[in-house]
Design a protein around this motif. Sequence first.
Motif, PDB file in Angstrom:
ATOM      1  N   LYS A 286      43.017  49.977  51.667  1.00 47.03           N
ATOM      2  CA  LYS A 286      42.025  49.117  51.239  1.00 47.03           C
ATOM      3  C   LYS A 286      40.934  49.242  51.086  1.00 47.03           C
ATOM      4  O   LYS A 286      39.737  49.145  49.816  1.00 47.03           O
ATOM      5  CB  LYS A 286      41.721  48.463  52.963  1.00 47.03           C
ATOM      6  CG  LYS A 286      40.639  47.508  53.060  1.00 47.03           C
ATOM      7  CD  LYS A 286      41.049  47.701  54.043  1.00 47.03           C
ATOM      8  CE  LYS A 286      39.433  46.635  54.771  1.00 47.03           C
ATOM      9  NZ  LYS A 286      39.796  45.970  56.392  1.00 47.03           N
ATOM     10  N   SER A 287      40.488  51.200  50.701  1.00 41.65           N
ATOM     11  CA  SER A 287      39.373  51.154  50.315  1.00 41.65           C
ATOM     12  C   SER A 287      39.448  51.297  48.977  1.00 41.65           C
ATOM     13  O   SER A 287      38.620  51.231  47.931  1.00 41.65           O
ATOM     14  CB  SER A 287      39.310  52.841  50.818  1.00 41.65           C
ATOM     15  OG  SER A 287      39.738  53.557  50.436  1.00 41.65           O
ATOM     16  N   LEU A 288      40.639  52.074  48.407  1.00 35.26           N
ATOM     17  CA  LEU A 288      41.517  51.269  46.873  1.00 35.26           C
ATOM     18  C   LEU A 288      40.826  49.857  46.595  1.00 35.26           C
ATOM     19  O   LEU A 288      40.463  49.779  45.414  1.00 35.26           O
ATOM     20  CB  LEU A 288      42.589  52.102  46.640  1.00 35.26           C
ATOM     21  CG  LEU A 288      42.718  53.594  46.507  1.00 35.26           C
ATOM     22  CD1 LEU A 288      43.865  54.232  46.807  1.00 35.26           C
ATOM     23  CD2 LEU A 288      41.578  54.493  46.130  1.00 35.26           C
ATOM     24  N   LEU A 289      41.323  49.193  47.310  1.00 35.55           N
ATOM     25  CA  LEU A 289      41.563  47.698  46.606  1.00 35.55           C
ATOM     26  C   LEU A 289      39.855  47.934  46.746  1.00 35.55           C
ATOM     27  O   LEU A 289      39.855  46.798  46.028  1.00 35.55           O
ATOM     28  CB  LEU A 289      41.728  47.011  47.785  1.00 35.55           C
ATOM     29  CG  LEU A 289      41.921  45.447  47.145  1.00 35.55           C
ATOM     30  CD1 LEU A 289      42.659  44.882  46.349  1.00 35.55           C
ATOM     31  CD2 LEU A 289      42.698  44.787  48.482  1.00 35.55           C
ATOM     32  N   GLN A 290      39.089  47.816  47.394  1.00 29.24           N
ATOM     33  CA  GLN A 290      37.957  47.231  47.596  1.00 29.24           C
ATOM     34  C   GLN A 290      36.737  48.060  46.950  1.00 29.24           C
ATOM     35  O   GLN A 290      35.958  47.085  46.141  1.00 29.24           O
ATOM     36  CB  GLN A 290      36.946  47.412  48.780  1.00 29.24           C
ATOM     37  CG  GLN A 290      37.682  47.030  50.110  1.00 29.24           C
ATOM     38  CD  GLN A 290      37.234  47.679  51.999  1.00 29.24           C
ATOM     39  OE1 GLN A 290      36.860  48.940  51.239  1.00 29.24           O
ATOM     40  NE2 GLN A 290      37.323  46.366  53.165  1.00 29.24           N
ATOM     41  N   SER A 291      36.913  49.066  46.533  1.00 32.59           N
ATOM     42  CA  SER A 291      36.096  49.653  45.065  1.00 32.59           C
ATOM     43  C   SER A 291      36.913  49.050  44.279  1.00 32.59           C
ATOM     44  O   SER A 291      36.106  49.277  42.924  1.00 32.59           O
ATOM     45  CB  SER A 291      36.708  51.577  44.783  1.00 32.59           C
ATOM     46  OG  SER A 291      36.344  51.606  46.967  1.00 32.59           O
ATOM     47  N   GLY A 292      38.454  48.757  43.758  1.00 34.44           N
ATOM     48  CA  GLY A 292      38.771  48.437  42.230  1.00 34.44           C
ATOM     49  C   GLY A 292      37.945  47.055  42.164  1.00 34.44           C
ATOM     50  O   GLY A 292      38.022  46.566  41.150  1.00 34.44           O
ATOM     51  N   ILE A 293      38.156  46.209  43.255  1.00 34.36           N
ATOM     52  CA  ILE A 293      37.875  44.971  43.146  1.00 34.36           C
ATOM     53  C   ILE A 293      35.894  44.415  43.024  1.00 34.36           C
ATOM     54  O   ILE A 293      35.870  43.840  41.914  1.00 34.36           O
ATOM     55  CB  ILE A 293      37.914  43.510  43.978  1.00 34.36           C
ATOM     56  CG1 ILE A 293      39.628  43.283  44.402  1.00 34.36           C
ATOM     57  CG2 ILE A 293      36.845  42.382  44.429  1.00 34.36           C
ATOM     58  CD1 ILE A 293      40.253  42.962  45.840  1.00 34.36           C
ATOM     59  N   LEU A 294      35.246  45.653  44.050  1.00 37.80           N
ATOM     60  CA  LEU A 294      33.998  45.311  43.426  1.00 37.80           C
ATOM     61  C   LEU A 294      33.832  46.048  41.935  1.00 37.80           C
ATOM     62  O   LEU A 294      33.055  45.418  41.063  1.00 37.80           O
ATOM     63  CB  LEU A 294      33.307  46.867  44.160  1.00 37.80           C
ATOM     64  CG  LEU A 294      32.945  45.946  45.713  1.00 37.80           C
ATOM     65  CD1 LEU A 294      32.503  47.016  46.911  1.00 37.80           C
ATOM     66  CD2 LEU A 294      32.228  44.666  45.641  1.00 37.80           C
ATOM     67  N   THR A 295      34.339  46.757  41.774  1.00 39.69           N
ATOM     68  CA  THR A 295      33.833  47.260  40.150  1.00 39.69           C
ATOM     69  C   THR A 295      34.466  46.339  38.595  1.00 39.69           C
ATOM     70  O   THR A 295      33.647  46.339  37.821  1.00 39.69           O
ATOM     71  CB  THR A 295      35.192  48.240  39.610  1.00 39.69           C
ATOM     72  OG1 THR A 295      34.568  49.540  40.870  1.00 39.69           O
ATOM     73  CG2 THR A 295      34.860  49.307  38.345  1.00 39.69           C
ATOM     74  N   GLN A 296      35.469  45.497  38.858  1.00 36.94           N
ATOM     75  CA  GLN A 296      36.047  44.168  38.038  1.00 36.94           C
ATOM     76  C   GLN A 296      34.664  42.752  38.299  1.00 36.94           C
ATOM     77  O   GLN A 296      34.950  43.043  37.225  1.00 36.94           O
ATOM     78  CB  GLN A 296      37.382  43.947  38.379  1.00 36.94           C
ATOM     79  CG  GLN A 296      38.361  45.468  38.190  1.00 36.94           C
ATOM     80  CD  GLN A 296      39.857  45.070  38.704  1.00 36.94           C
ATOM     81  OE1 GLN A 296      40.779  44.402  37.365  1.00 36.94           O
ATOM     82  NE2 GLN A 296      40.006  45.387  39.234  1.00 36.94           N
TER      83      GLN A 296
END
Length: 306
Positions: A286-296
Motif C-alpha cells: 500500500k505504501s508503494l502504491l501511494q508513493s507511485g501514484i503521488l509521484t506520477q
Amino acid sequence: MINEAVKKVKKWFLAVKFQATPKILIPAIAGYTLVSSPPTLVALPQIVALIFLLIFSQWFIVLLNDFSDRHADAHHMRVYPKLIESRVLPEGLLSPNNVLCAGLISAICVIMVALLLVKMGCIQILPLSLLGLALLWAYSFPPLKLNYRGGGEVLEVLGTGCLLPVLGAFVASPTWNFDKAYYLLPILIYATISSFASSLKHEPADRENGKKTVCVLFGSSFVRRVIWALQILSRIWCGLLFLSGEYGLYAMVFSAIIPAIPMYNTRRYENKADFKDLDALRSYKKSLLQSGILTQFGLIVDFIFK
C-alpha cells in the motif's frame, strides 16, 4: 433474471481486474501530458480513443495471462489459498474458452482502435499497439513464455514503464522526437517497483510452478532492497530536475517530497513484507502504491501547467 445478469457482470469485472485500470492509464496520461499542449476539444477524439485503446489492452493482458496461467493458478489456490487473489478460472466462475475468446476479442478491439488513431494522424500507434500485444504473448505463451523462463518482469516494465508513456506521447504529437523522454524516468522506476513487489506474495507457489521470477531467483530480501533503492532514486531524480529548472514546483512537491511520507511505512514493514506476514505485506505494498501514484500525479500536473 436481473440478478443473474448482475452476477455475470461481476464475474467479468473480476476477470478483467478493473481496479488495476489506473496502472495502465496513468503512465500513458503522463506521456500524453509531457508532449501535449493544454487539452482542447479538438484533441478530445484522440484522448477518448487512447483511453479505449488502453482499456482493451488491459483486458487482453489480464484475460490471456489468466488463461495461460490457469493450471499454475489452480495449484496456487489449492496449496496456498491465502496467497492468491480471486481468480475466475480456478474458482470456476468462467470457462477457459470464454476467457480466451474475450481476450482475443479484446486484441481485435486494440487493433481496430489503433487503426482509428492512425486515421486521425497518429501513425505510430498501430506498430506500438502490436508491440504491446507481442510483449504479452512473449510473457505468457510459448515459445518464449518468459514469465516462467525468467525475464517476465523485464517485459512488464517495458510495457508499463516504457511503451505506455511513449504511446501516450505519440497520440499527443505524432512528430514527437523523444525530446525530454528522460522526464518520464520516475514512471519507469515505479513500473519496476510494481513488477518486483507483485512477486513477493507468490514466491512459494511461483517456485513450485517453475516460474523464475526475480523473487524466486534472488529472494524477497534482495527484492525489497532494490525497491527501497529505486524509491530513493526517484526522490533524488525529481529533486535534481527541479533544482535544474526542468521540473516545476508541482513535481518537487508531489513527486519528490510528499512520497517520502508513505515511504515511512515502506521502511517500517520492509523486513516483514513477504508471504509469511500478509498484514505487513499489505501495508508495505500500500505504501508503494501511494508513493507511485503521488509521484506520477505530480509529474502529470507539472507537465500540464509547465
